[in-house]
Design a protein around this motif. Structure first.
Motif, PDB file in Angstrom:
ATOM      1  N   PHE A   1       0.832  -1.198   0.000  1.00  0.00           N
ATOM      2  CA  PHE A   1       0.000   0.000   0.000  1.00  0.00           C
ATOM      3  C   PHE A   1       0.873   1.257   0.000  1.00  0.00           C
ATOM      4  CE2 PHE A   1      -1.823   3.282   2.827  1.00  0.00           C
ATOM      5  CZ  PHE A   1      -2.931   3.659   2.090  1.00  0.00           C
ATOM      6  N   LEU A   2       1.886   1.289   0.870  1.00  0.00           N
ATOM      7  CA  LEU A   2       2.772   2.449   0.929  1.00  0.00           C
ATOM      8  C   LEU A   2       3.530   2.637  -0.385  1.00  0.00           C
ATOM      9  CD1 LEU A   2       4.254   2.018   4.515  1.00  0.00           C
ATOM     10  CD2 LEU A   2       2.589   3.724   3.772  1.00  0.00           C
ATOM     11  N   ALA A   3       4.037   1.550  -0.935  1.00  0.00           N
ATOM     12  CA  ALA A   3       4.766   1.639  -2.204  1.00  0.00           C
ATOM     13  C   ALA A   3       3.873   2.193  -3.306  1.00  0.00           C
ATOM     14  CB  ALA A   3       5.296   0.259  -2.594  1.00  0.00           C
ATOM     15  N   ALA A   4       2.631   1.745  -3.341  1.00  0.00           N
ATOM     16  CA  ALA A   4       1.700   2.219  -4.366  1.00  0.00           C
ATOM     17  C   ALA A   4       1.386   3.703  -4.179  1.00  0.00           C
ATOM     18  CB  ALA A   4       0.417   1.385  -4.325  1.00  0.00           C
ATOM     19  N   ARG A   5       1.264   4.144  -2.925  1.00  0.00           N
ATOM     20  CA  ARG A   5       0.980   5.563  -2.667  1.00  0.00           C
ATOM     21  C   ARG A   5       2.146   6.444  -3.134  1.00  0.00           C
ATOM     22  NH1 ARG A   5      -2.804   7.083   1.235  1.00  0.00           N
ATOM     23  NH2 ARG A   5      -2.101   9.195   0.678  1.00  0.00           N
ATOM     24  N   PHE A   6       3.361   6.020  -2.854  1.00  0.00           N
ATOM     25  CA  PHE A   6       4.514   6.796  -3.310  1.00  0.00           C
ATOM     26  C   PHE A   6       4.609   6.794  -4.833  1.00  0.00           C
ATOM     27  CE2 PHE A   6       6.394   6.399   1.046  1.00  0.00           C
ATOM     28  CZ  PHE A   6       6.649   7.737   1.244  1.00  0.00           C
ATOM     29  N   HIS A   7       4.333   5.658  -5.450  1.00  0.00           N
ATOM     30  CA  HIS A   7       4.385   5.564  -6.914  1.00  0.00           C
ATOM     31  C   HIS A   7       3.366   6.524  -7.529  1.00  0.00           C
ATOM     32  CE1 HIS A   7       3.918   3.879 -10.971  1.00  0.00           C
ATOM     33  NE2 HIS A   7       5.120   3.345 -10.814  1.00  0.00           N
ATOM     34  N   ALA A   8       2.165   6.540  -6.953  1.00  0.00           N
ATOM     35  CA  ALA A   8       1.126   7.441  -7.461  1.00  0.00           C
ATOM     36  C   ALA A   8       1.522   8.907  -7.274  1.00  0.00           C
ATOM     37  CB  ALA A   8      -0.196   7.155  -6.755  1.00  0.00           C
ATOM     38  N   GLY A   9       2.159   9.201  -6.131  1.00  0.00           N
ATOM     39  CA  GLY A   9       2.611  10.566  -5.897  1.00  0.00           C
ATOM     40  C   GLY A   9       3.667  11.003  -6.894  1.00  0.00           C
ATOM     41  N   LEU A  10       4.598  10.119  -7.198  1.00  0.00           N
ATOM     42  CA  LEU A  10       5.617  10.428  -8.202  1.00  0.00           C
ATOM     43  C   LEU A  10       4.993  10.589  -9.583  1.00  0.00           C
ATOM     44  CD1 LEU A  10       8.474   8.038  -7.045  1.00  0.00           C
ATOM     45  CD2 LEU A  10       8.692  10.520  -7.320  1.00  0.00           C
ATOM     46  N   ALA A  11       4.053   9.724  -9.909  1.00  0.00           N
ATOM     47  CA  ALA A  11       3.393   9.799 -11.216  1.00  0.00           C
ATOM     48  C   ALA A  11       2.649  11.126 -11.373  1.00  0.00           C
ATOM     49  CB  ALA A  11       2.436   8.627 -11.387  1.00  0.00           C
ATOM     50  N   ALA A  12       2.076  11.624 -10.269  1.00  0.00           N
ATOM     51  CA  ALA A  12       1.326  12.877 -10.318  1.00  0.00           C
ATOM     52  C   ALA A  12       2.208  14.077 -10.638  1.00  0.00           C
ATOM     53  CB  ALA A  12       0.607  13.105  -8.992  1.00  0.00           C
ATOM     54  N   THR A  13       3.517  13.953 -10.437  1.00  0.00           N
ATOM     55  CA  THR A  13       4.441  15.035 -10.767  1.00  0.00           C
ATOM     56  C   THR A  13       4.809  15.036 -12.246  1.00  0.00           C
ATOM     57  OG1 THR A  13       6.478  13.763 -10.363  1.00  0.00           O
ATOM     58  CG2 THR A  13       5.433  14.825  -8.459  1.00  0.00           C
ATOM     59  N   GLY A  14       4.360  14.027 -12.976  1.00  0.00           N
ATOM     60  CA  GLY A  14       4.687  13.912 -14.384  1.00  0.00           C
ATOM     61  C   GLY A  14       5.935  13.109 -14.661  1.00  0.00           C
ATOM     62  N   ARG A  15       6.510  12.542 -13.625  1.00  0.00           N
ATOM     63  CA  ARG A  15       7.714  11.751 -13.806  1.00  0.00           C
ATOM     64  C   ARG A  15       7.395  10.455 -14.540  1.00  0.00           C
ATOM     65  NH1 ARG A  15      12.659  11.796 -11.177  1.00  0.00           N
ATOM     66  NH2 ARG A  15      13.838   9.854 -11.296  1.00  0.00           N
ATOM     67  N   GLU A  16       8.233  10.086 -15.473  1.00  0.00           N
ATOM     68  CA  GLU A  16       8.039   8.849 -16.227  1.00  0.00           C
ATOM     69  C   GLU A  16       8.494   7.668 -15.362  1.00  0.00           C
ATOM     70  OE1 GLU A  16       9.040   6.944 -20.647  1.00  0.00           O
ATOM     71  OE2 GLU A  16      10.009   8.810 -19.974  1.00  0.00           O
ATOM     72  N   LEU A  17       7.602   6.691 -15.205  1.00  0.00           N
ATOM     73  CA  LEU A  17       7.858   5.573 -14.309  1.00  0.00           C
ATOM     74  C   LEU A  17       7.564   4.247 -14.985  1.00  0.00           C
ATOM     75  CD1 LEU A  17       6.012   7.015 -11.174  1.00  0.00           C
ATOM     76  CD2 LEU A  17       8.489   6.965 -11.511  1.00  0.00           C
ATOM     77  N   GLY A  18       7.956   3.182 -14.298  1.00  0.00           N
ATOM     78  CA  GLY A  18       7.565   1.854 -14.711  1.00  0.00           C
ATOM     79  C   GLY A  18       6.209   1.496 -14.132  1.00  0.00           C
ATOM     80  N   ALA A  19       5.870   0.215 -14.138  1.00  0.00           N
ATOM     81  CA  ALA A  19       4.573  -0.239 -13.647  1.00  0.00           C
ATOM     82  C   ALA A  19       4.464  -0.015 -12.147  1.00  0.00           C
ATOM     83  CB  ALA A  19       4.389  -1.715 -13.970  1.00  0.00           C
ATOM     84  N   PRO A  20       3.280   0.346 -11.644  1.00  0.00           N
ATOM     85  CA  PRO A  20       3.112   0.535 -10.195  1.00  0.00           C
ATOM     86  C   PRO A  20       3.208  -0.784  -9.453  1.00  0.00           C
ATOM     87  CG  PRO A  20       0.995   0.643 -11.308  1.00  0.00           C
ATOM     88  CD  PRO A  20       2.033   0.593 -12.393  1.00  0.00           C
TER      89      PRO A  20
END
Length: 289
Positions: A187-206
């Protein structure tokens, strides 16, 4: 960032970030490792180093973990610490604020993306009686208010997980009720991933929210308290209990007089003073009631 250069992620903090509660084989994994797997977009590799150590306080992060992390030259840095500070008789919100300010400043000065979080108070997680739990709760709310304000100052990706359904969901927590279990770490990892994604940063799969292991049973919690938990409580009691009993007596006196609001006001004033004492202005976001 070059497509051939790995994304470097450094995790700083205490047992939460070390991964306690999420065992894989003979080691801990935890939310930071789960997040690391999704930080590299496409074929970009990720280099992850976890500098977190169980029992660490803010001074450990500043003095020991930060120099090693900066030498790693990270692109992303997580700093999640403060609960252990609240469990010591030496707790000093001014000192915690000053240390976190320096850690955040030095990380962002290197161009790293900063990840931070507000956390539940340990008294609630342990189910302490109100007279014992409320002083600890005020301390943790004070730390959370400082983290929140400094996170705004430094443009951190900040995850507020001090409250919410996950705190009361037994399936989210390990047998000790102090550390997330696998489901909670995911849950925590997913929340941080979503927060990073919201900044427009290009990421891999959540990170997946689906656990690989079943949640601990109630009997496992009883076993932990009877074995490892007894030692954990004893170590903290030696340090904190005399002071905590004094705080509890103060709590009961104010409750009897109907003046408990004064203690909340003092806590709010302590947060404001801690932030005002920093070298440069910080937005004073105070939420300790």
């Amino acid at each position: 960032m070059s497509a051939t250069r790995p994304v470097r992620f450094a995790a700083l903090g205490d047992s939460l970030t070390e991964g306690v509660g999420d065992p894989v084989g003979e080691a801990w994994r935890g939310w930071a490792a789960l997040l690391a797997a999704g930080l590299g977009p496409g074929e970009v590799p990720v280099e992850f180093r976890n500098f977190a150590v169980s029992g660490a306080q803010s001074h450990d992060v500043l003095d020991r973990q930060l120099p090693a992390a900066l030498a790693f030259r990270p692109d992303v840095v997580s700093v999640v610490v403060g609960v252990n500070d609240t469990l010591r008789c030496t707790f000093d919100l001014h000192a915690v604020a000053a240390r976190l300010d320096e850690v955040y400043a030095r990380c962002t000065a290197r161009g790293a993306v900063l990840l931070t979080a507000c956390l539940p108070d340990p008294g609630t997680m342990l189910g302490l009686p109100a007279a014992l739990g409320r002083p600890l709760a005020r301390r943790q709310r004070g730390v959370n208010a400082v983290v929140h304000a400094l996170s705004e100052r430094y443009g951190a990706v900040h995850v507020h997980v001090a409250e919410g359904d996950w705190v009361a969901d037994r399936a989210m927590w390990s047998a000790d009720r102090l550390h997330p279990g696998e489901r909670g770490h995911r849950f925590l990892a997913a929340r941080f991933h979503a927060g990073l994604a919201a900044t427009g940063r290009e990421l891999g799969a959540p990170p997946s929210l689906t656990p690989e292991q079943p949640p601990p049973t109630r009997s496992a919690g009883v076993l932990w308290l009877a074995t490892a938990g007894t030692g954990w409580v004893a170590r903290r009691c030696t340090d904190l209990l005399p002071q905590l009993l004094g705080l509890a007596a103060q709590e009961l006196r104010h409750l009897a007089r109907g003046t408990s609001a004064r203690l909340d006001l003092r806590a709010a004033q302590a947060v404001s003073a801690a932030l005002a004492g920093l070298s440069t202005g910080v937005a004073q976001v105070v939420d300790v009631a």
